[in-house]
Design a protein around this motif. Structure first.
Motif, short mmCIF file in Angstrom:
data_model
loop_
_atom_site.label_atom_id
_atom_site.label_comp_id
_atom_site.label_asym_id
_atom_site.label_seq_id
_atom_site.Cartn_x
_atom_site.Cartn_y
_atom_site.Cartn_z
N VAL A 183 30.46 -83.53 48.24
CA VAL A 183 31.47 -82.65 48.82
C VAL A 183 32.73 -82.72 47.96
CG1 VAL A 183 32.90 -82.21 50.85
CG2 VAL A 183 30.51 -82.94 51.13
N VAL A 184 33.23 -81.57 47.54
CA VAL A 184 34.44 -81.49 46.73
C VAL A 184 35.57 -80.97 47.62
CG1 VAL A 184 35.47 -80.63 44.61
CG2 VAL A 184 32.98 -80.90 44.75
N HIS A 185 36.67 -81.71 47.70
CA HIS A 185 37.73 -81.33 48.64
C HIS A 185 39.09 -81.79 48.14
CE1 HIS A 185 38.35 -85.43 50.33
NE2 HIS A 185 37.07 -85.59 50.04
N ASP A 186 40.13 -81.20 48.69
CA ASP A 186 41.50 -81.61 48.42
C ASP A 186 41.82 -82.91 49.13
OD1 ASP A 186 41.23 -79.82 50.78
OD2 ASP A 186 43.35 -80.30 51.08
N GLU A 187 42.72 -83.70 48.54
CA GLU A 187 43.06 -85.01 49.09
C GLU A 187 44.57 -85.23 49.01
OE1 GLU A 187 43.24 -88.14 50.98
OE2 GLU A 187 41.15 -87.59 50.62
N LEU A 188 45.21 -85.41 50.15
CA LEU A 188 46.66 -85.56 50.22
C LEU A 188 47.15 -86.88 49.66
CD1 LEU A 188 47.21 -84.20 53.82
CD2 LEU A 188 48.22 -83.19 51.77
N ASP A 189 46.39 -87.94 49.80
CA ASP A 189 46.87 -89.27 49.45
C ASP A 189 46.66 -89.63 47.98
OD1 ASP A 189 47.91 -89.84 51.90
OD2 ASP A 189 46.17 -90.94 52.63
N ILE A 190 46.37 -88.64 47.16
CA ILE A 190 46.22 -88.85 45.72
C ILE A 190 47.15 -87.87 45.02
CG2 ILE A 190 44.60 -88.86 43.78
CD1 ILE A 190 42.34 -89.21 45.78
N GLY A 191 47.78 -88.32 43.94
CA GLY A 191 48.69 -87.46 43.20
C GLY A 191 47.99 -86.23 42.64
N PHE A 192 48.75 -85.18 42.40
CA PHE A 192 48.18 -83.91 41.95
C PHE A 192 47.28 -84.09 40.74
CE2 PHE A 192 48.66 -80.34 38.89
CZ PHE A 192 47.84 -79.44 39.55
N GLY A 193 46.05 -83.60 40.86
CA GLY A 193 45.10 -83.57 39.75
C GLY A 193 44.30 -84.83 39.54
N ALA A 194 44.69 -85.95 40.16
CA ALA A 194 43.91 -87.17 40.03
C ALA A 194 42.62 -87.04 40.83
CB ALA A 194 44.71 -88.38 40.51
N LEU A 195 41.59 -87.74 40.40
CA LEU A 195 40.28 -87.68 41.04
C LEU A 195 39.90 -89.06 41.57
CD1 LEU A 195 38.21 -85.60 38.45
CD2 LEU A 195 39.30 -84.75 40.54
N ARG A 196 39.21 -89.07 42.68
CA ARG A 196 38.57 -90.27 43.20
C ARG A 196 37.18 -89.89 43.67
NH1 ARG A 196 42.73 -91.86 41.52
NH2 ARG A 196 44.21 -93.39 42.36
N LEU B 80 46.16 -76.46 36.23
CA LEU B 80 45.08 -76.40 37.21
C LEU B 80 43.72 -76.12 36.58
CD1 LEU B 80 44.46 -76.62 40.22
CD2 LEU B 80 44.92 -74.17 40.42
N ASP B 81 43.66 -75.20 35.62
CA ASP B 81 42.36 -74.88 35.02
C ASP B 81 41.73 -76.11 34.38
OD1 ASP B 81 42.59 -72.26 35.81
OD2 ASP B 81 43.09 -71.47 33.83
N TYR B 82 42.53 -76.87 33.65
CA TYR B 82 42.01 -78.09 33.02
C TYR B 82 41.53 -79.09 34.07
CZ TYR B 82 42.18 -82.81 31.13
OH TYR B 82 41.88 -84.12 30.82
N LEU B 83 42.29 -79.26 35.14
CA LEU B 83 41.96 -80.24 36.16
C LEU B 83 40.73 -79.85 36.96
CD1 LEU B 83 45.61 -80.97 37.29
CD2 LEU B 83 44.15 -82.49 35.93
N VAL B 84 40.59 -78.56 37.24
CA VAL B 84 39.38 -78.08 37.93
C VAL B 84 38.16 -78.28 37.02
CG1 VAL B 84 38.22 -75.99 38.78
CG2 VAL B 84 40.58 -76.49 39.46
N ASP B 85 38.33 -78.05 35.73
CA ASP B 85 37.25 -78.26 34.77
C ASP B 85 36.84 -79.74 34.76
OD1 ASP B 85 35.78 -76.86 32.42
OD2 ASP B 85 36.53 -78.71 31.52
#
Length: 205
Positions: free
Chosen positions: A108-121, A177-182
Motif C-alpha cells: 500500500v502506497v500512502h501519504d504519511e504526516l509524521d515523515i518529512g516531505f519526500g522521505a520514504l519509510r 515532486l516528480d523525482y520523489l514520486v519516481d
C-alpha cells in the motif's frame, strides 16, 4: 511455469503481488497531498506500459509485471481504489480475494504526516496513525500488509490536518515532486523484486 525464490519470505514466487496506491477519485483531488499514492500508481502504470481499467471491485486495475524479463519478473496487480480514502479497505480486500493475494504480498502506497516531505519509510504492519485509508484497510485485512509511506510533513501552525492533506503540494514541493514520486515507484519495485529488508536498507531515509 518458472518459479523464483521470494527473498522476503523464502517461498517460491508463483502468485501475484497487489500494489494499491491510495487517494481520492476525481480531478479536484488529483494534486492533493492525500493523493500521492495515486501519483505513484500512475507512474508505475506508465512503466508497465499499460492503462488502468475499471474492475468490479470498485477500483481501477492494471495487470502487468515488474523486474527483469524471465524468471526474475513478478506478476503485479496495480490498483487505485475508486471509493473515497476512508473506504479504501473494501476495494483492496475485494481485489485480494479475487486475485488470491495474501496480506503479506499486498503493498500500500500512502501519504504519511509524521515523515518529512519526500522521505520514504517501508515497513510491514503497524498502526494507522490516524490515516483513514489505513484504518479502513486494517479493519478489512489485518495489519500484515506492506506499506510504502511517502512523507508529506506536518501542517504548519494550527492548520487542520484534514485541510492540509486535501490541499495540493506547494509550489516549492512541486519542483521536487516528480523525482520523489519516481523514487517511491523505485521503492515499490525493489520491495517486490528484492524483498522488504533490502528495499528498506536502500530507501528508508
Amino acid at each position: 511455469m518458472s518459479t523464483v525464490p521470494n527473498s522476503a519470505s523464502g517461498t517460491t514466487d508463483t502468485g501475484p503481488w497487489l500494489v494499491a496506491g491510495l487517494g481520492n477519485p476525481g480531478p479536484q483531488y488529483a494534486g492533493n497531498r492525500h493523493n500521492v499514492g495515486f501519483m505513484v500508481a500512475d507512474l508505475l502504470a506508465g512503466r508497465m506500459g499499460g492503462t488502468f481499467k475499471a474492475h468490479k471491485s470498485r477500483a481501477q486495475v492494471l495487470e502487468g509485471r515488474v523486474g527483469a524479463p524471465g524468471p526474475g519478473s513478478h506478476r503485479v496487480v496495480l490498483a487505485k481504489p475508486m471509493t473515497f480514502m476512508n473506504l479504501s479497505g473494501g476495494p483492496v480486500t475485494a481485489l485480494s480475494t479475487f486475485y488470491k493475494v495474501p496480506a503479506d504480498r499486498i503493498v500500500v502506497v500512502h501519504d504519511e504526516l509524521d515523515i518529512g516531505f519526500g522521505a520514504l519509510r517501508l515497513k510491514k504492519g503497524g498502526g494507522d496513525n490516524g490515516h483513514n485509508g489505513l484504518k479502513s484497510l486494517t479493519s478489512s485485512l489485518g495489519k500484515d500488509y506492506c506499506r510504502v509511506r511517502f512523507g508529506v510533513g506536518r501542517p504548519p501552525g494550527r492548520m487542520d490536518v484534514a485541510a492540509y492533506v486535501l490541499r495540493d503540494f506547494s509550489a516549492a514541493e512541486r519542483k521536487e515532486l516528480d523525482y520523489l514520486v519516481d523514487r517511491a515507484a523505485d521503492a515499490v519495485e525493489a520491495l517486490i523484486t528484492s524483498g522488504l529488508e533490502r528495499a528498506q536498507s536502500t530507501y528508508n531515509s
